[in-house]
Design a protein around this motif. Structure first.
Motif, PDB file in Angstrom:
ATOM      1  N   PHE A   1       0.812  -1.213   0.000  1.00  0.00           N
ATOM      2  CA  PHE A   1       0.000   0.000   0.000  1.00  0.00           C
ATOM      3  C   PHE A   1       0.845   1.262   0.000  1.00  0.00           C
ATOM      4  N   ALA A   2       2.123   1.139   0.300  1.00  0.00           N
ATOM      5  CA  ALA A   2       2.999   2.304   0.303  1.00  0.00           C
ATOM      6  C   ALA A   2       3.263   2.827  -1.105  1.00  0.00           C
ATOM      7  N   CYS A   3       3.080   1.974  -2.104  1.00  0.00           N
ATOM      8  CA  CYS A   3       3.360   2.371  -3.488  1.00  0.00           C
ATOM      9  C   CYS A   3       2.151   2.254  -4.407  1.00  0.00           C
ATOM     10  N   HIS A   4       1.179   1.401  -4.053  1.00  0.00           N
ATOM     11  CA  HIS A   4       0.067   1.082  -4.942  1.00  0.00           C
ATOM     12  C   HIS A   4      -1.274   1.502  -4.341  1.00  0.00           C
ATOM     13  N   THR A   5      -2.243   1.691  -5.218  1.00  0.00           N
ATOM     14  CA  THR A   5      -3.638   1.798  -4.808  1.00  0.00           C
ATOM     15  C   THR A   5      -4.314   0.450  -5.063  1.00  0.00           C
ATOM     16  N   LEU A   6      -5.528   0.299  -4.548  1.00  0.00           N
ATOM     17  CA  LEU A   6      -6.319  -0.894  -4.832  1.00  0.00           C
ATOM     18  C   LEU A   6      -7.775  -0.479  -4.883  1.00  0.00           C
ATOM     19  N   ASN A   7      -8.466  -0.923  -5.922  1.00  0.00           N
ATOM     20  CA  ASN A   7      -9.847  -0.484  -6.164  1.00  0.00           C
ATOM     21  C   ASN A   7      -9.947   1.037  -6.227  1.00  0.00           C
ATOM     22  N   GLY A   8      -8.885   1.653  -6.728  1.00  0.00           N
ATOM     23  CA  GLY A   8      -8.881   3.102  -6.895  1.00  0.00           C
ATOM     24  C   GLY A   8      -8.679   3.887  -5.623  1.00  0.00           C
ATOM     25  N   GLN A   9      -8.393   3.203  -4.512  1.00  0.00           N
ATOM     26  CA  GLN A   9      -8.243   3.899  -3.233  1.00  0.00           C
ATOM     27  C   GLN A   9      -6.821   3.748  -2.691  1.00  0.00           C
TER      28      GLN A   9
ATOM     29  N   ASP B   1      -2.548   0.501  -9.873  1.00  0.00           N
ATOM     30  CA  ASP B   1      -3.584  -0.083  -9.034  1.00  0.00           C
ATOM     31  C   ASP B   1      -3.489  -1.607  -9.131  1.00  0.00           C
ATOM     32  N   LEU B   2      -3.678  -2.286  -8.009  1.00  0.00           N
ATOM     33  CA  LEU B   2      -3.496  -3.737  -7.976  1.00  0.00           C
ATOM     34  C   LEU B   2      -4.808  -4.522  -8.110  1.00  0.00           C
ATOM     35  N   ASN B   3      -5.879  -3.856  -8.546  1.00  0.00           N
ATOM     36  CA  ASN B   3      -7.126  -4.601  -8.732  1.00  0.00           C
ATOM     37  C   ASN B   3      -7.937  -4.152  -9.930  1.00  0.00           C
ATOM     38  N   ILE B   4      -7.827  -2.888 -10.315  1.00  0.00           N
ATOM     39  CA  ILE B   4      -8.580  -2.425 -11.475  1.00  0.00           C
ATOM     40  C   ILE B   4      -7.622  -1.787 -12.490  1.00  0.00           C
ATOM     41  N   PRO B   5      -7.802  -2.089 -13.766  1.00  0.00           N
ATOM     42  CA  PRO B   5      -8.851  -2.966 -14.283  1.00  0.00           C
ATOM     43  C   PRO B   5      -8.599  -4.462 -14.029  1.00  0.00           C
ATOM     44  N   HIS B   6      -7.350  -4.848 -13.733  1.00  0.00           N
ATOM     45  CA  HIS B   6      -7.073  -6.267 -13.515  1.00  0.00           C
ATOM     46  C   HIS B   6      -6.143  -6.453 -12.320  1.00  0.00           C
TER      47      HIS B   6
ATOM     48  N   LEU C   1      -1.239 -13.306  -1.423  1.00  0.00           N
ATOM     49  CA  LEU C   1      -1.855 -13.811  -2.642  1.00  0.00           C
ATOM     50  C   LEU C   1      -3.322 -14.179  -2.416  1.00  0.00           C
ATOM     51  N   ALA C   2      -3.627 -14.730  -1.239  1.00  0.00           N
ATOM     52  CA  ALA C   2      -5.021 -15.049  -0.918  1.00  0.00           C
ATOM     53  C   ALA C   2      -5.865 -13.777  -0.922  1.00  0.00           C
ATOM     54  N   TYR C   3      -5.329 -12.689  -0.363  1.00  0.00           N
ATOM     55  CA  TYR C   3      -6.039 -11.414  -0.355  1.00  0.00           C
ATOM     56  C   TYR C   3      -6.232 -10.878  -1.772  1.00  0.00           C
ATOM     57  N   LEU C   4      -5.201 -10.931  -2.604  1.00  0.00           N
ATOM     58  CA  LEU C   4      -5.308 -10.419  -3.971  1.00  0.00           C
ATOM     59  C   LEU C   4      -6.302 -11.241  -4.786  1.00  0.00           C
ATOM     60  N   HIS C   5      -6.303 -12.559  -4.604  1.00  0.00           N
ATOM     61  CA  HIS C   5      -7.286 -13.398  -5.282  1.00  0.00           C
ATOM     62  C   HIS C   5      -8.705 -13.021  -4.840  1.00  0.00           C
ATOM     63  N   TYR C   6      -8.877 -12.811  -3.548  1.00  0.00           N
ATOM     64  CA  TYR C   6     -10.189 -12.442  -3.008  1.00  0.00           C
ATOM     65  C   TYR C   6     -10.646 -11.102  -3.588  1.00  0.00           C
ATOM     66  N   MET C   7      -9.771 -10.115  -3.585  1.00  0.00           N
ATOM     67  CA  MET C   7     -10.158  -8.785  -4.055  1.00  0.00           C
ATOM     68  C   MET C   7     -10.408  -8.766  -5.556  1.00  0.00           C
ATOM     69  N   ALA C   8      -9.803  -9.694  -6.295  1.00  0.00           N
ATOM     70  CA  ALA C   8     -10.063  -9.782  -7.728  1.00  0.00           C
ATOM     71  C   ALA C   8     -11.537 -10.088  -7.996  1.00  0.00           C
ATOM     72  N   GLN C   9     -12.204 -10.697  -7.006  1.00  0.00           N
ATOM     73  CA  GLN C   9     -13.635 -10.988  -7.115  1.00  0.00           C
ATOM     74  C   GLN C   9     -14.488  -9.881  -6.501  1.00  0.00           C
ATOM     75  N   HIS C  10     -13.831  -8.843  -6.022  1.00  0.00           N
ATOM     76  CA  HIS C  10     -14.542  -7.738  -5.374  1.00  0.00           C
ATOM     77  C   HIS C  10     -14.001  -6.402  -5.891  1.00  0.00           C
ATOM     78  N   LYS C  11     -14.120  -6.224  -7.181  1.00  0.00           N
ATOM     79  CA  LYS C  11     -13.634  -4.984  -7.779  1.00  0.00           C
ATOM     80  C   LYS C  11     -14.596  -3.837  -7.501  1.00  0.00           C
ATOM     81  N   ALA C  12     -14.062  -2.684  -7.295  1.00  0.00           N
ATOM     82  CA  ALA C  12     -14.884  -1.504  -6.989  1.00  0.00           C
ATOM     83  C   ALA C  12     -15.737  -1.134  -8.197  1.00  0.00           C
ATOM     84  N   GLY C  13     -17.045  -0.999  -7.949  1.00  0.00           N
ATOM     85  CA  GLY C  13     -17.948  -0.542  -8.995  1.00  0.00           C
ATOM     86  C   GLY C  13     -18.289  -1.584 -10.020  1.00  0.00           C
ATOM     87  N   LEU C  14     -17.844  -2.838  -9.806  1.00  0.00           N
ATOM     88  CA  LEU C  14     -18.119  -3.894 -10.788  1.00  0.00           C
ATOM     89  C   LEU C  14     -19.029  -4.958 -10.183  1.00  0.00           C
TER      90      LEU C  14
END
Length: 270
Positions: A189-197, A205-210, A257-270
């Motif tokens: 989180f120090a370098c990346h966003t996730l779901n635009g946040q 970003d580590l979740n959107i678009p992919h 990796l478990a968290y990233l896999h989980y969040m891939a199924q919970h994209k913001a606004g999708l």
């Protein structure tokens, strides 16, 4: 007009090129410190860092105890450290106020004795850099050594500030996804966003678009996190990686990796 240009040129040699201000706000109003003020503090001292995270060798700094600059800081609070290059990381007050061994220092670059350039063409570390003595005593990760520091401010926890990054509250407390979220906050989180946040703007970003879990196998992603150059040779890359068990254990990496896999199924606004 010529004398004006001569005067400006002279100032370039007189003024300290690396001097800068540091804003510190623990919730009681911002205090602005200048380089000269910090270097003239009575508690400034020489600090030796045997394995410096940024320079990857032994370094010596003029530094002050970080806790001494954080008046009113209490256990349980969080601070955000914001760098000039877009890096942003949160640190707990418990880690900074820890007296069991690890100690945080604010290293101050003296304009008269500037620090060397960072290895691998990563620029400069100054004007301010949080370094640690005995970091293992508090489980301090490599991402918790912010350099090019410009601002320190009190903040809330990541789930409150950025709810789209948090796993669902229904997940059990011992879920690997929850553990992975904590690892994500500490390492990514120090370098990346996730779901635009998020606050950082150094990496994508580590979740959107992919999510990276959607285009890399788990083995390739593990290798990349350990050594970013294992996937693409890029001398200008800023990501350091987490090559050792001390910087990121296999257990924590699997949880991430478990968290990233989980969040891939919970994209913001999708």
């Amino acid at each position: 007009m010529r004398w004006r240009w001569i005067s400006l040129l002279a100032l370039c040699f007189v003024l300290p090129l690396h001097a800068a201000d540091l804003s510190v706000d623990t919730g009681h109003g911002a205090h602005i410190w200048t380089t000269a003020q910090l270097l003239s503090r009575p508690d400034v001292q020489n600090v030796t860092i045997p394995i410096d995270v940024a320079f990857r060798r032994t370094m010596q700094y003029r530094a002050v105890p970080l806790a001494a600059l954080l008046s009113g800081l209490e256990h349980g609070e969080r601070l955000q450290f914001v760098a000039n290059d877009g890096f942003s990381v949160d640190l707990t007050a418990d880690a900074i106020l820890n007296h069991a061994g690890a100690k945080a220092w604010l290293a101050i670059e003296d304009p008269a004795h500037p620090w060397p350039a960072l290895p691998d063409n990563k620029g400069d570390a100054g004007p301010y850099y949080v370094v640690w003595t005995h970091p293992a005593a508090a489980g301090i990760s490599t991402e918790q050594w912010p350099y090019q520091l410009a601002r320190i401010q009190r903040t809330q926890d990541a789930a409150t500030r950025f709810p789209a990054t948090a796993p669902d509250a229904s997940l059990p407390a011992n879920s690997p996804v929850r553990q992975g979220y904590m690892v994500f906050q500490r390492t990514c989180f120090a370098c990346h966003t996730l779901n635009g946040q998020g606050d950082a703007h150094m990496g994508p970003d580590l979740n959107i678009p992919h999510s990276p879990t959607e285009y890399l196998s788990d083995d390739m992603l593990r290798a990349f996190i350990r050594n970013p150059q294992s996937l693409r040779r890029w001398p200008e890359a800023k990501m350091f990686g987490f090559p050792t068990q001390e910087s990121l254990s296999d257990t924590d990496l699997n949880a991430l990796l478990a968290y990233l896999h989980y969040m891939a199924q919970h994209k913001a606004g999708l």
